[in-house]
Design an enzyme around this catalytic site. Sequence first.
Site, PDB file in Angstrom:
ATOM      1  N   CYS A 170       0.809  -1.225   0.000  1.00 21.27           N
ATOM      2  CA  CYS A 170       0.000   0.000   0.000  1.00 21.27           C
ATOM      3  C   CYS A 170       0.838   1.268   0.000  1.00 21.27           C
ATOM      4  CB  CYS A 170      -0.940  -0.003   1.200  1.00 21.27           C
ATOM      5  SG  CYS A 170      -2.168  -1.332   1.154  1.00 21.27           S
ATOM      6  N   HIS A 217      -2.939   7.224   2.882  1.00 16.91           N
ATOM      7  CA  HIS A 217      -3.423   6.011   2.237  1.00 16.91           C
ATOM      8  C   HIS A 217      -4.841   5.732   2.718  1.00 16.91           C
ATOM      9  CE1 HIS A 217      -3.961   1.919   1.065  1.00 16.91           C
ATOM     10  NE2 HIS A 217      -3.732   1.424   2.268  1.00 16.91           N
ATOM     11  N   ASN A 253     -10.191   0.437  -0.320  1.00 16.15           N
ATOM     12  CA  ASN A 253      -8.733   0.375  -0.303  1.00 16.15           C
ATOM     13  C   ASN A 253      -8.244  -0.187  -1.636  1.00 16.15           C
ATOM     14  OD1 ASN A 253      -6.023  -0.144   0.102  1.00 16.15           O
ATOM     15  ND2 ASN A 253      -6.285  -1.166   2.076  1.00 16.15           N
TER      16      ASN A 253
END
Length: 328
Positions: A114, A255, A285
Site C-alpha cells: 500500500c 493512504h 482500499n
Amino acid sequence: MLSARISAISSYVPDDILDNEMLSKMVETNDEWITTRVGIKERRILRKEGAGSSYMGIKALEKLMAEYSIDPASIDLLICATSNPDYRFPSTGSVIAHGAGLSNCYAYDIQAACAGFIVALQDANAYIRSGLYKRVAVVCTEKMSSMVNYQDRATCPLFGDGAGAVLVEPTEQQGVGVIDAVFHVDGRGRDHLLMEAGGSVLPASQETLDAGKHYLFQDGRNVYKNAVTDMLTSTLDVMQRNNLTADDVAYLIPHQANLRIIEAVADRAKFPMEKVLVNIQHYGNTSAATIPLCLDEFKAQLKKGDKLILTAFGAGFTWGAMYLVWDL
C-alpha cells in the site's frame, strides 16, 4: 540542482460498482456494520474478462497522455507499483508500457504494497535528480478483487480496484516537487498481512487451493494499531525535519485503508479533517493506487505552492511519509 515535480496526473476506475447493499447479499454483513467500522460505502470491481491490473494501468496512462498532450515516445521510464501483477513474469510495467505505446521506455515493477505510490515516487525523484531520466511515469494499479475472499466478512468489504498515474519531470525551480521523504520496513509484520500461497515458499497446489491460502489474509487488529502508529510517526518525522506544523500544510493525503485509521492519524497529528483528503467511501482500499486516485480527484482544489504530506502503511510492514510541494 534539479528537483522532481509531478507535471501530470490521471486515474482510472472500472465502471462496475459493488456497494454495501450488494455485498450484504454475498456475505453476512450490512451497510451500517461496514460504514461504522471502515467508512466505505462502495468499491469498483474490474469484471472485464481477461483483464488484469495492466488494463487499468494502461487506461490511466492513456488518459494522462491525452489530457496533457504527452507524446508516448517522450517517456523515458515507467515504474509500476502493484501487489496484483498480471503474471509472476513478465513485469506488469512492461505490459503497460507496450499497451500504452511507450516505444522509447524502460519499465519495471516495484512491490511496496500500500506504500507503493510514495516509494515509486521517491524512485522517480532519484532518477530525475541524478539526470538519468527526464520523464518518468509512475503507474499504480491494483486489481485487489483478484485476491479477496468474498466469503470473508472481515476483509471483503475493504478492497476495490483502480489505478492512478503521474508524470514526474525535472525543474530547476527550488522548493517545489518532492522535497523530502522517510521510509521504514519491519519484516516482523509479514505474518499479519500477506497472501500465504502462490510464491516460491508455498507454490500453488490442490492443497493450498482447498485451504484458501491464495486469498489476502489480514490480522485487522494488529494492522490497525501499527498503521496508526507508523503513519503518525512518519508524518511527524518528515514535518519536523522540514520545520512544518499542521498550519503550514495545505493537506494531509493518507493512504485510504480505513476511515478510522485516517481520523486517528489526523487527530493525533493535529490536522482538522477539512485539511485531510478522503475518498475511501467511494473506492475502498485500492492499495498503491489510493493516494494518486485521491490526488487526482481533488486536483481542482490543489494550488501551486500547496505543501502536502503523503503517508501510507502496508504489508511488509512497510510505511513512510513524503513532503511534496504541488506544482501542477
